[in-house]
Design a protein around this motif. Structure first.
Motif, PDB file in Angstrom:
ATOM      1  N   ALA A 133       0.762  -1.156  -0.124  1.00  6.73           N
ATOM      2  CA  ALA A 133       0.069   0.029   0.173  1.00  6.73           C
ATOM      3  C   ALA A 133       0.661   1.262   0.011  1.00  6.73           C
ATOM      4  N   ARG A 134       1.781   1.330   0.995  1.00  5.06           N
ATOM      5  CA  ARG A 134       2.684   2.400   1.008  1.00  5.06           C
ATOM      6  C   ARG A 134       3.672   2.595  -0.254  1.00  5.06           C
ATOM      7  N   CYS A 137       1.429   4.376  -2.757  1.00  8.35           N
ATOM      8  CA  CYS A 137       1.394   5.477  -2.464  1.00  8.35           C
ATOM      9  C   CYS A 137       2.333   6.552  -2.962  1.00  8.35           C
ATOM     10  N   ASP A 349       4.867   7.528   9.239  1.00  6.92           N
ATOM     11  CA  ASP A 349       3.972   6.678   8.541  1.00  6.92           C
ATOM     12  C   ASP A 349       2.898   7.375   8.012  1.00  6.92           C
ATOM     13  N   ARG A 350       2.241   8.263   8.680  1.00  3.48           N
ATOM     14  CA  ARG A 350       1.128   9.091   8.096  1.00  3.48           C
ATOM     15  C   ARG A 350       1.369   9.876   7.005  1.00  3.48           C
ATOM     16  N   THR A 353       1.205   7.976   3.558  1.00  2.58           N
ATOM     17  CA  THR A 353      -0.053   7.749   2.753  1.00  2.58           C
ATOM     18  C   THR A 353      -0.727   9.099   2.194  1.00  2.58           C
TER      19      THR A 353
END
Length: 475
Positions: A133-134, A137, A349-350, A353
């Motif tokens: 997922a990342r 992104c 981490d945020r 995304t």
């Protein structure tokens, strides 16, 4: 009381040993970006929206290579060898594609493919480091970054080849494959002379991060030697002035001082704006990775230059920075997971995304890229484009033509295209005066008088006049 010993970066194991990214999601991303890049650039070409003469220059160069001729580009001057401007023999790779489709669109599609390939590299590498997922992104954010979109909007340049190569160099550095890093870096010496400094920096990183002193030092020495030979000998050999014409873009010319260059850069507001855009697009994460040093040579020569055109975020100058910065952001996210600061772990981490949203916001703010497709004018150039199409049909193959950006790139593939104005040893067969480049093009007898003034002894007559475009032909 126990203490934790933190080993230096180069002593840590590989970030994702034995872990491979799944190809299909990254191929799908690359395919979607390829379609987007191709559509926007080809539509711009068909509506005669060329922003510069560079597409015409490279079209003439690739055409010459395809016919096994010296890469003379008449638009730069009579008998001007393109290798006397920048050392970019890599463009010979486009010759086979030209044999199949001899049109400037071939160059635009090739650039779209190279940019899309680089996005797949970035996305797959980021997955190996951070997960699917990342990784996607980061790949999406990279593909929509201002550096890539600006370059695609500014049509073809030789740096299209550098972008995937730099992505591969950055990938190999992060995966600690030091020998592969060197092999992927070396072709950059054939893309453009200034990229030798990037290759030299890769060598330094091999020494510092990988402790491969012989390999890294050899790469650095070879790269710096290549830069010196290219700038002081190869380019002057082919240049009509027998010199390197870009010295005047450095503060101090051929004898710059580091102090002058540094103070020139840090005292300009555009410099700080560009740095803000460049590192802000990754949420400043790239600054936490030593990989970001690979971007330093390009940033230094641009921001220290005396040419204002290099200071901003426009044109194609930031494209080669994007692979480094986004993989540096991925590296920073890995490092952030092991930080003792909770806020930093949460932020990294945020932030990853959120990168696609940041890229889209930048795209909207800078009015570039796919957002252009929402405008009706992007699909239809209107009556002016129709008039320019009529002009291109009027000009016969093999004719000598003087024109500017809008129409020039459509004629470069089949005529002897020259830049408008100035003395020529052989007066052109046609002179095209287009209001989009002139502000107000000379019309009727005024157009004839202009052509005869810049080409004394030659008489011209009007053969086309419509929608602000005047074409005169030699009688």
């Amino acid at each position: 009381m126990t203490t934790t010993t933190v080993r230096p970066t180069w002593a840590r194991p590989a970030l994702a040993p034995g872990r491979r990214a799944q190809a299909i999601p990254h191929l799908a991303l690359a395919a979607a970006l390829f379609a987007t890049y191709t559509l926007t650039s080809v539509l711009r070409y068909h509506r005669y929206g060329s922003p510069s003469w560079d597409l015409s220059i490279f079209t003439e160069a690739v055409k010459a290579y395809a016919h096994l001729h010296t890469p003379v580009v008449p638009i730069k001057g009579e008998g001007f060898n393109i290798l006397g401007d920048h050392f970019s023999p890599v463009t010979t790779l486009l010759a086979p594609a030209w044999w199949i489709a001899p049109t400037p669109i071939t160059l635009l599609v090739a650039q779209a493919a190279l940019f899309a390939w680089s996005a797949g590299i970035i996305s797959a590498t980021a997955e190996q480091l951070l997960g699917r997922a990342r990784g996607l992104c980061i790949g999406i954010a990279y593909g929509l970054s201002f550096g890539i979109l600006r370059a695609n909007d500014f049509e073809f340049h030789e740096i299209a080849f550098a972008v995937p190569l730099i992505a591969m160099v950055s990938r190999q550095l992060l995966l600690k494959r030091w020998t592969r890093t060197a092999w992927w870096a070396l072709p950059l010496l054939l893309v453009k002379e200034d990229l030798g400094l990037t290759v030299a920096t890769a060598g330094i990183l091999i020494v510092v991060l990988g402790r491969k002193k012989l390999l890294g030092a050899t790469l650095t020495v070879v790269a710096l030697a290549a830069v010196a030979v290219t700038i002081w000998y190869v380019i002057p050999h082919y240049s009509p002035t027998h010199g390197y014409q870009y010295w005047d873009k450095i503060p101090g010319g051929t004898h710059p001082t580091w102090w002058h260059m540094a103070t020139s850069a840090i005292t300009r507001l555009p410099t700080w704006k560009t740095l803000g855009w460049t590192f802000g697009i990754t949420g400043l994460l790239a600054l936490r990775s030593p990989l970001a040093l690979l971007a330093a040579p390009t940033l230094v020569w641009r921001l220290a230059s005396a040419n204002p055109g290099f200071w901003g975020t426009g044109a194609h100058y930031s494209a080669t920075l994007m692979p480094v910065l986004f993989l540096a952001a991925a590296d920073a996210a890995v490092r952030g997971r092991h930080s003792r600061r909770m806020w930093l772990r949460q932020y990294t981490d945020r932030a990853i995304t959120a990168l696609p949203a940041v890229a889209i916001a930048c795209m909207a703010a800078l009015n570039m890229g796919p957002g252009d497709l929402a405008r009706g004018a992007a699909w239809d150039g209107g009556k002016v484009a129709d008039a320019r199409t009529a002009v291109t049909k009027l000009i016969p193959n093999g004719a000598t033509v003087e024109a500017t950006n809008a129409i020039g790139s459509h004629l470069a593939e089949r005529t002897d295209l020259q830049w408008i104005g100035g003395s020529k040893t052989r007066p052109p067969d046609y002179v095209i005066l287009d209001h989009s480049d002139w502000g107000e093009a000379p019309q009727g007898d005024a157009g004839v008088r202009y052509a005869q003034a810049v080409h004394p002894g030659t008489t011209y007559r009007v053969v086309f006049e419509r929608d602000g475009i005047t074409v005169v032909s030699r009688t």
